[in-house]
Motif scaffolding. Sequence first.
Motif, PDB file in Angstrom:
ATOM      1  N   ASN A  60       0.811  -1.297   0.075  1.00 15.83           N
ATOM      2  CA  ASN A  60       0.032   0.069  -0.089  1.00 15.83           C
ATOM      3  C   ASN A  60       0.856   1.433   0.057  1.00 15.83           C
ATOM      4  OD1 ASN A  60      -2.660   1.093   0.153  1.00 15.83           O
ATOM      5  ND2 ASN A  60      -2.376   1.652   2.143  1.00 15.83           N
ATOM      6  N   LYS A  61       1.869   1.210   0.667  1.00 10.93           N
ATOM      7  CA  LYS A  61       3.043   2.247   0.814  1.00 10.93           C
ATOM      8  C   LYS A  61       3.730   2.591  -0.519  1.00 10.93           C
ATOM      9  CE  LYS A  61       3.674   2.302   5.844  1.00 10.93           C
ATOM     10  NZ  LYS A  61       2.441   1.409   6.241  1.00 10.93           N
ATOM     11  N   ALA A  72      -0.242  16.462   1.287  1.00 12.71           N
ATOM     12  CA  ALA A  72      -1.506  15.580   1.796  1.00 12.71           C
ATOM     13  C   ALA A  72      -0.968  14.176   1.563  1.00 12.71           C
ATOM     14  CB  ALA A  72      -2.766  15.889   1.344  1.00 12.71           C
ATOM     15  N   GLY A  73      -1.173  13.402   2.918  1.00 11.00           N
ATOM     16  CA  GLY A  73      -0.912  12.147   2.833  1.00 11.00           C
ATOM     17  C   GLY A  73       0.741  11.577   2.620  1.00 11.00           C
ATOM     18  N   SER A  74       1.827  12.522   2.642  1.00  5.61           N
ATOM     19  CA  SER A  74       2.809  12.237   2.650  1.00  5.61           C
ATOM     20  C   SER A  74       3.489  11.623   3.890  1.00  5.61           C
ATOM     21  CB  SER A  74       3.926  13.285   2.259  1.00  5.61           C
ATOM     22  OG  SER A  74       3.628  14.270   3.053  1.00  5.61           O
ATOM     23  N   ALA A 128       1.127   9.595  -3.301  1.00  2.00           N
ATOM     24  CA  ALA A 128       1.170  10.636  -2.217  1.00  2.00           C
ATOM     25  C   ALA A 128       1.930  10.387  -1.141  1.00  2.00           C
ATOM     26  CB  ALA A 128      -0.047  10.930  -1.577  1.00  2.00           C
ATOM     27  N   PHE A 129       2.287   8.972  -0.424  1.00  2.00           N
ATOM     28  CA  PHE A 129       2.851   8.542   0.829  1.00  2.00           C
ATOM     29  C   PHE A 129       4.369   8.869   0.547  1.00  2.00           C
ATOM     30  CE2 PHE A 129       5.098   5.674   3.179  1.00  2.00           C
ATOM     31  CZ  PHE A 129       4.819   5.861   4.329  1.00  2.00           C
ATOM     32  N   ASP A 145       1.132   3.875  -3.229  1.00  2.00           N
ATOM     33  CA  ASP A 145       0.582   5.154  -3.028  1.00  2.00           C
ATOM     34  C   ASP A 145       1.499   6.381  -3.342  1.00  2.00           C
ATOM     35  OD1 ASP A 145      -0.661   7.675  -1.973  1.00  2.00           O
ATOM     36  OD2 ASP A 145      -1.114   6.589   0.206  1.00  2.00           O
ATOM     37  N   ASP A 158       4.918  14.872   5.902  1.00  2.00           N
ATOM     38  CA  ASP A 158       3.652  15.645   6.399  1.00  2.00           C
ATOM     39  C   ASP A 158       3.254  14.612   7.672  1.00  2.00           C
ATOM     40  OD1 ASP A 158       4.126  17.887   5.055  1.00  2.00           O
ATOM     41  OD2 ASP A 158       2.083  17.648   4.271  1.00  2.00           O
ATOM     42  N   THR A 159       3.024  13.443   7.509  1.00  2.27           N
ATOM     43  CA  THR A 159       2.744  12.372   8.714  1.00  2.27           C
ATOM     44  C   THR A 159       3.611  12.585   9.873  1.00  2.27           C
ATOM     45  OG1 THR A 159       1.522  11.117   7.288  1.00  2.27           O
ATOM     46  CG2 THR A 159       2.092  10.210   9.342  1.00  2.27           C
TER      47      THR A 159
END
Length: 174
Positions: free
Chosen positions: A46-47, A59-61, A52-53, A50, A64-65
């Motif tokens: 999933n990572k 957002a969603g990086s 954005a991750f 993705d 930022d997390t």
Amino acid sequence: MTHGIRTGTETAHLNGGGGLRDTATRYALLPLRVFLGVTFVYAGLNKLTDSAFLKAGGAGSIGDTMRSARAASAVPALIDLALKNPVGFGYAIALGELAVGLGTLLGLFGRLAALGGALISLSLWLTVSWATTPYYYGNDLAFLMAWLPLVLAGAPYLSVDALLRARRQRGRRY
């Protein structure tokens, strides 16, 4: 007078004997191994997929997390270290989860894979989910506790480790 104590069953499963209770005992950790293995393979994939991750910001990086979790972290220095290269850290976590999940599912270096999963869960608990209240709402602590039986027991059945162990034992007999 007889008592309800079972004797002589401690090693019955090693010789292929034993009843339903012995079989259930022997495979008791298998559902946990499958759940954790599938979950960590899924999390890693999933990572990796993705878009954005795996970015330093937005957002969603991962960047930022980590920045948003820093203030509530038990060990902000871990987050500071990861923020030196958030994309590299994101890849490391994703590939680590994938390796742990595959190792757990295959039973390849089962204890080492479980230790890796426990360390990933511990680091996520100390950083991302530390401030979750009540504590039992945070899943990282539960994952950490779930890995510990596999760290202790490894993957003794239905695993590459078991096949390799059996091959070594056959080689010693001949």
